[in-house]
Every structure is written in C-alpha cells, then in structure tokens.
Design a protein around this motif. Sequence first.
Motif, PDB file in Angstrom:
ATOM      1  N   GLU A  44      14.344  26.412   0.941  1.00  0.00           N
ATOM      2  CA  GLU A  44      15.901  26.355   1.534  1.00  0.00           C
ATOM      3  C   GLU A  44      16.877  26.487   0.534  1.00  0.00           C
ATOM      4  N   ALA A  45      16.815  25.695  -0.509  1.00  0.00           N
ATOM      5  CA  ALA A  45      17.769  25.600  -1.591  1.00  0.00           C
ATOM      6  C   ALA A  45      17.974  26.962  -2.210  1.00  0.00           C
ATOM      7  N   ALA A  46      16.906  27.709  -2.461  1.00  0.00           N
ATOM      8  CA  ALA A  46      16.984  28.969  -3.092  1.00  0.00           C
ATOM      9  C   ALA A  46      17.661  30.258  -1.947  1.00  0.00           C
ATOM     10  N   ILE A  47      17.397  30.101  -0.735  1.00  0.00           N
ATOM     11  CA  ILE A  47      17.761  30.909   0.227  1.00  0.00           C
ATOM     12  C   ILE A  47      19.322  30.522   0.324  1.00  0.00           C
ATOM     13  N   HIS A  48      19.713  29.298   0.191  1.00  0.00           N
ATOM     14  CA  HIS A  48      21.291  29.233   0.510  1.00  0.00           C
ATOM     15  C   HIS A  48      21.921  29.513  -0.868  1.00  0.00           C
ATOM     16  N   SER A  49      21.262  29.308  -2.162  1.00  0.00           N
ATOM     17  CA  SER A  49      21.777  29.554  -3.204  1.00  0.00           C
ATOM     18  C   SER A  49      22.158  31.397  -3.376  1.00  0.00           C
ATOM     19  N   ALA A  50      21.153  31.931  -2.870  1.00  0.00           N
ATOM     20  CA  ALA A  50      21.079  33.460  -3.044  1.00  0.00           C
ATOM     21  C   ALA A  50      22.302  33.899  -1.860  1.00  0.00           C
ATOM     22  N   ALA A  51      22.279  33.272  -0.719  1.00  0.00           N
ATOM     23  CA  ALA A  51      23.479  33.444   0.181  1.00  0.00           C
ATOM     24  C   ALA A  51      24.642  33.405  -0.279  1.00  0.00           C
ATOM     25  N   MET A  52      24.902  32.078  -1.046  1.00  0.00           N
ATOM     26  CA  MET A  52      26.264  31.839  -1.939  1.00  0.00           C
ATOM     27  C   MET A  52      26.599  32.728  -2.782  1.00  0.00           C
ATOM     28  N   LEU A  53      25.724  33.268  -3.588  1.00  0.00           N
ATOM     29  CA  LEU A  53      25.842  34.203  -4.645  1.00  0.00           C
ATOM     30  C   LEU A  53      26.366  35.498  -4.135  1.00  0.00           C
ATOM     31  N   ALA A  54      25.892  35.769  -2.807  1.00  0.00           N
ATOM     32  CA  ALA A  54      26.010  37.181  -2.042  1.00  0.00           C
ATOM     33  C   ALA A  54      27.584  37.194  -1.811  1.00  0.00           C
ATOM     34  N   ALA A  55      28.438  36.075  -1.841  1.00  0.00           N
ATOM     35  CA  ALA A  55      29.703  36.151  -1.377  1.00  0.00           C
ATOM     36  C   ALA A  55      30.696  36.337  -2.714  1.00  0.00           C
ATOM     37  N   LEU A  56      29.882  36.252  -3.864  1.00  0.00           N
ATOM     38  CA  LEU A  56      30.868  36.652  -5.070  1.00  0.00           C
ATOM     39  C   LEU A  56      31.126  38.172  -5.219  1.00  0.00           C
ATOM     40  N   GLU A  57      32.367  38.547  -5.766  1.00  0.00           N
ATOM     41  CA  GLU A  57      32.811  39.689  -5.781  1.00  0.00           C
ATOM     42  C   GLU A  57      32.572  40.370  -7.002  1.00  0.00           C
ATOM     43  N   ASP A  58      32.093  41.383  -7.299  1.00  0.00           N
ATOM     44  CA  ASP A  58      32.043  42.355  -8.466  1.00  0.00           C
ATOM     45  C   ASP A  58      30.753  41.743  -9.233  1.00  0.00           C
ATOM     46  N   ASP A  59      31.102  41.543 -10.397  1.00  0.00           N
ATOM     47  CA  ASP A  59      30.000  40.927 -11.389  1.00  0.00           C
ATOM     48  C   ASP A  59      30.393  39.385 -11.501  1.00  0.00           C
ATOM     49  N   ALA A  60      30.816  38.923 -10.687  1.00  0.00           N
ATOM     50  CA  ALA A  60      31.170  37.422 -10.946  1.00  0.00           C
ATOM     51  C   ALA A  60      29.840  36.646 -10.979  1.00  0.00           C
TER      52      ALA A  60
END
Length: 172
Positions: free
Chosen positions: A8-24
């Motif tokens: 669960e933590a890994a999926i939520h983290s990946a989803a949050m990282l998907a919201a980052l723009e460019d190479d952030a």
Amino acid sequence: MKLSEGVEAAIHSAAMLAALEDDATMPASALAEAFGLSSSYLLKHLQALTAARILESVPGPTGGYRLARVPEKISLLDIVLAVEGPRPAFRCGEIRRNGPARIDASAYVQPCGINAAMLRAERAYRAALAAEKLSDIISEFMADADPRVVQASCAFAAHHARPQKSTSQNNR
C-alpha cells in the motif's frame, strides 16, 4: 491472501511521485510524512522500487525519488513483485505426506491438487494486477475523489517537489 502494508505504501508513493512535473524529485521523508509512516519503514520499500527500476533515486541535497517510467508503463504487479518478491503467495509444504501413516513418496506421483488450484488462482490474480496500471489508478482518483482530497494531495506534492537542473529522464 494478505499483502504487506508495504505494498500500500509503495503504490501510494508511486502515485504521489507521478504528480511531480518534469524531472522533479521528492524526498523519502516527505513521502513518509504524506502517509503518516516512519521514514525508515518507507525507505526500505522505496529502495525495493528503485532496485526494480520503478523509481529512480537522485542523490544530493536536492535529490529524492521520482518515477523511472511513465505511469502507463507501471503495473500494480510490478509494484507488488518489487515489494513482496516473485514467489507465489501460497507455498505448498506437501503436508499431505506427513502424519502417522506415512506412505512411500512413489504414491504421490500426481501434483497436489490444492497446490495446483492455488497456483491457478495466483496466475489469475497476477494477470489482474498486471492489467491495472498506475495511470489508471491516478485517473480514477482524479475523477472520483473528493475535490478537497485531490487539492490537498496536489498541493502537498507541489510543496515538496524538488526541481532538478537536468531535464532528461532515462527510460521514461
């Protein structure tokens, strides 16, 4: 079947990282804060995702984590296997051969029917997870979640994003 909380933590983290723009990037401490987890606990799972090439780890004071692939190329199965490992959830111990009336192993030429059934279920489960893409999860969230939750999540991601000087991403 029970998966660890790390999935669960890994999926939520990946989803949050998907919201980052460019190479952030986003530091592990911010991801842990976002989900009320300890940094050391989450870091173990972020490292597993990095080893599986789902995430990239960027070193340095402005470093952190970002997706290594676009969300359309990350399945839930990719994340589950990174965190849980490739072994099937059910592992037959051949207990049918135990007990007081032990029979010679030659009596067990047929595979264990219970193991065969569980492995069929595992294949179906894995196929279903492989069909679920991170991008689909994010799209559903954006469409169905309370707008306050979407706004808070996006604001958190924007606040904790660390822009990078380079704009080229490998393997994305």
